[in-house]
Design a protein around this motif. Structure first.
Motif, PDB file in Angstrom:
ATOM      1  N   GLU A   1      -2.846  16.233  -3.303  1.00  0.00           N
ATOM      2  CA  GLU A   1      -2.316  17.009  -2.178  1.00  0.00           C
ATOM      3  C   GLU A   1      -3.441  17.723  -1.439  1.00  0.00           C
ATOM      4  O   GLU A   1      -3.278  18.155  -0.299  1.00  0.00           O
ATOM      5  CB  GLU A   1      -1.271  18.016  -2.659  1.00  0.00           C
TER       6      GLU A   1
ATOM      7  N   THR B   1      -5.773  16.291  -0.199  1.00  0.00           N
ATOM      8  CA  THR B   1      -6.136  15.386   0.889  1.00  0.00           C
ATOM      9  C   THR B   1      -5.062  15.295   1.973  1.00  0.00           C
ATOM     10  O   THR B   1      -5.190  14.498   2.900  1.00  0.00           O
ATOM     11  CB  THR B   1      -6.396  13.969   0.345  1.00  0.00           C
ATOM     12  N   ASN B   2      -4.020  16.089   1.882  1.00  0.00           N
ATOM     13  CA  ASN B   2      -2.917  16.011   2.838  1.00  0.00           C
ATOM     14  C   ASN B   2      -3.364  16.552   4.190  1.00  0.00           C
ATOM     15  O   ASN B   2      -3.921  17.655   4.277  1.00  0.00           O
ATOM     16  CB  ASN B   2      -1.726  16.808   2.314  1.00  0.00           C
TER      17      ASN B   2
ATOM     18  N   ASP C   1      -1.096   9.828   5.479  1.00  0.00           N
ATOM     19  CA  ASP C   1      -1.230  11.258   5.743  1.00  0.00           C
ATOM     20  C   ASP C   1      -1.787  11.988   4.536  1.00  0.00           C
ATOM     21  O   ASP C   1      -2.166  13.149   4.613  1.00  0.00           O
ATOM     22  CB  ASP C   1       0.125  11.857   6.146  1.00  0.00           C
ATOM     23  N   SER C   2      -1.874  11.291   3.395  1.00  0.00           N
ATOM     24  CA  SER C   2      -2.399  11.854   2.157  1.00  0.00           C
ATOM     25  C   SER C   2      -2.737  10.700   1.229  1.00  0.00           C
ATOM     26  O   SER C   2      -2.137   9.621   1.307  1.00  0.00           O
ATOM     27  CB  SER C   2      -1.357  12.777   1.503  1.00  0.00           C
TER      28      SER C   2
ATOM     29  N   SER D   1       5.139   8.004   6.159  1.00  0.00           N
ATOM     30  CA  SER D   1       3.880   8.651   6.518  1.00  0.00           C
ATOM     31  C   SER D   1       3.729   8.881   8.021  1.00  0.00           C
ATOM     32  O   SER D   1       3.337   9.977   8.440  1.00  0.00           O
ATOM     33  CB  SER D   1       2.706   7.829   5.984  1.00  0.00           C
TER      34      SER D   1
ATOM     35  N   SER E   1      -2.172  10.925  -1.890  1.00  0.00           N
ATOM     36  CA  SER E   1      -1.308  11.107  -3.058  1.00  0.00           C
ATOM     37  C   SER E   1      -0.413   9.900  -3.302  1.00  0.00           C
ATOM     38  O   SER E   1      -0.398   9.332  -4.396  1.00  0.00           O
ATOM     39  CB  SER E   1      -0.462  12.374  -2.878  1.00  0.00           C
TER      40      SER E   1
END
Length: 421
Positions: free
Chosen positions: A368, A370-371, A302-303, A399, A305
């Motif tokens: 974050e 890229t979340n 989902d990210s 995730s 990070s």
């Protein structure tokens, strides 16, 4: 595996995790080729712009100004100052904050993506067109190129240098069951996972089986990969953190452009798909496309990070280079001792942690951006499927829950698999 009478489904979850760790160990063994050997790059540009057009991101990153075009903050100065931002247009400075933010958003992610001006090769049968031997037998294949919409957008900010010369021309392969345009044919846009430098794997594993079912594919060659790889880059090991953000931005905009091209020719049964990084980019592209499009995200975080700070790929990051680069400044919400989750205050990591811990903190905050939570729901969120591996050691095990929380209508299918296997 078939040769010894086994299938991946019969392999234990522990074995899948071991295979993931083995893959990470092998790639991290080449210490001369790590991610981000040249430090952060211009992450402040992306932080300032995206925080201005994404409300959820602006709320989470409390240290970023509401609108960089109307600010003289450190982030704004690091992004190049008013002389460079002036390229966006004087009207932005005269607009109110909300209006300027909307104009800025149209500059970065136009609500209706421009239909690309594609330069085509001739249709070819696969054996003569590509070095694939006899493994690909049916369908018609044609390669196309067009200028990346991301490059066009970055030029408005005078930051075209964020997309290297080699990456500015988008490349793709179309695999179609018909030599002629036929809007009745379903089409899938296939995006690359980390390190997918050519069309071959997606062509063999996905596009060719789909052709046998009468479904066409467009396989995009990512910026920074394959023939679009910058000079001197080793494999998928990007030079700078900002290169990861440039790669993602280019992929999203190029995928949207290809969907727009298909839509303009009457195609309506459309899907965008990818594995790992490609799955996250597929979801982002679908969420920003103005018409209904299906999404199939396989083994997608989902990210980014967790992937680069706590997952296996964190072993492939040059933490020394990041901690030595003075352009990294972390302002991430950190809970005070004894405080509840709601009671948070902002601390500067560099004043509290070792240089490498501060670099990790900064990378967590930067990625974050890229979340998936920062992106809106797609037009029809029921057309989304997430395929999750129960033994994936590259991705946070929570995730899929966060995907479901943000996209509550998403269909989540868990399979026995790791990220590599």
């Amino acid at each position: 595996m078939k040769k010894i009478g086994l299938s991946w489904a019969s392999v234990s979850s522990v074995t899948h995790k071991h295979l993931d760790h083995l893959g990470g160990f092998i790639t991290s063994g080449f210490r001369s080729s790590l991610f981000y050997n040249q430090g952060w790059g211009d992450v402040a540009f992306f932080e300032s712009v995206l925080s201005s057009i994404m409300p959820t991101l602006r709320e989470k990153r409390l240290g970023i100004p509401h609108h960089p075009l109307l600010s003289t903050s450190t982030s704004f100065a690091q992004a190049g100052g008013s002389s460079q931002w002036h390229c966006v247009g004087m009207q932005l400075h005269a607009a109110n904050s909300q209006g300027a933010s909307m104009v800025l958003k149209e500059s970065v992610f136009p609500s209706h993506p421009k239909i690309p001006d594609i330069q085509w090769t001739a249709w070819k049968r696969p054996v003569s067109a590509l070095p694939l031997g006899n493994s690909v037998r049916q369908g018609f294949f044609r390669e196309g190129t067009f200028e990346s919409p991301a490059y066009e957008a970055l030029k408005k900010f005078c930051r075209e240098d964020l997309l290297p010369q080699e990456s500015r021309m988008a490349r793709f392969l179309i695999a179609s069951p018909s030599e002629n345009l036929d809007p009745s044919v379903p089409f899938v846009v296939l995006l690359a996972g980390t390190g997918e430098h050519t069309y071959s794997r997606r062509l063999r594993a996905i596009a060719q089986p789909l052709l046998s079912q009468g479904i066409g594919s467009i396989i995009l060659e990512n910026a920074f990969y394959g023939r679009r790889k910058p000079l001197g880059q080793i494999g998928a090991k990007l030079f700078r953190v900002s290169d990861l953000l440039s790669l993602g931005y280019a992929t999203i905009e190029e995928a949207r452009a290809l969907l727009a091209w298909l839509y303009s020719h009457g195609y309506r049964r459309l899907c965008v798909s990818g594995a790992s990084q490609g799955g996250l980019h597929a979801a982002m592209a679908a969420s920003l496309f103005p018409y209904p499009v299906a999404v199939v995200a396989s083994l997608a975080p989902d990210s980014a990070s967790f992937v680069f700070t706590k997952g296996i790929l964190s072993n492939n990051v040059n933490w020394n280079a990041l901690s030595a680069d003075p352009s990294g400044v972390c302002s991430l919400p950190v809970a005070d001792a004894g405080s509840t989750q709601a009671e948070r205050s902002v601390h500067t990591c560099r004043s509290l942690c070792s240089p490498q811990q501060a670099a990790l903190c900064q990378l967590q905050g930067t990625l974050e951006l890229t979340n998936i939570e920062n992106f809106p729901l797609p037009v029809n969120p029921r057309l989304a499927v997430l395929i999750s591996g129960d033994s994936d050691a590259y991705i946070d095990r929570l995730s899929p829950d966060r995907w479901k929380q943000h996209w509550p209508w998403m269909h989540i299918r868990q399979i026995r698999a790791g990220h590599v296997s």
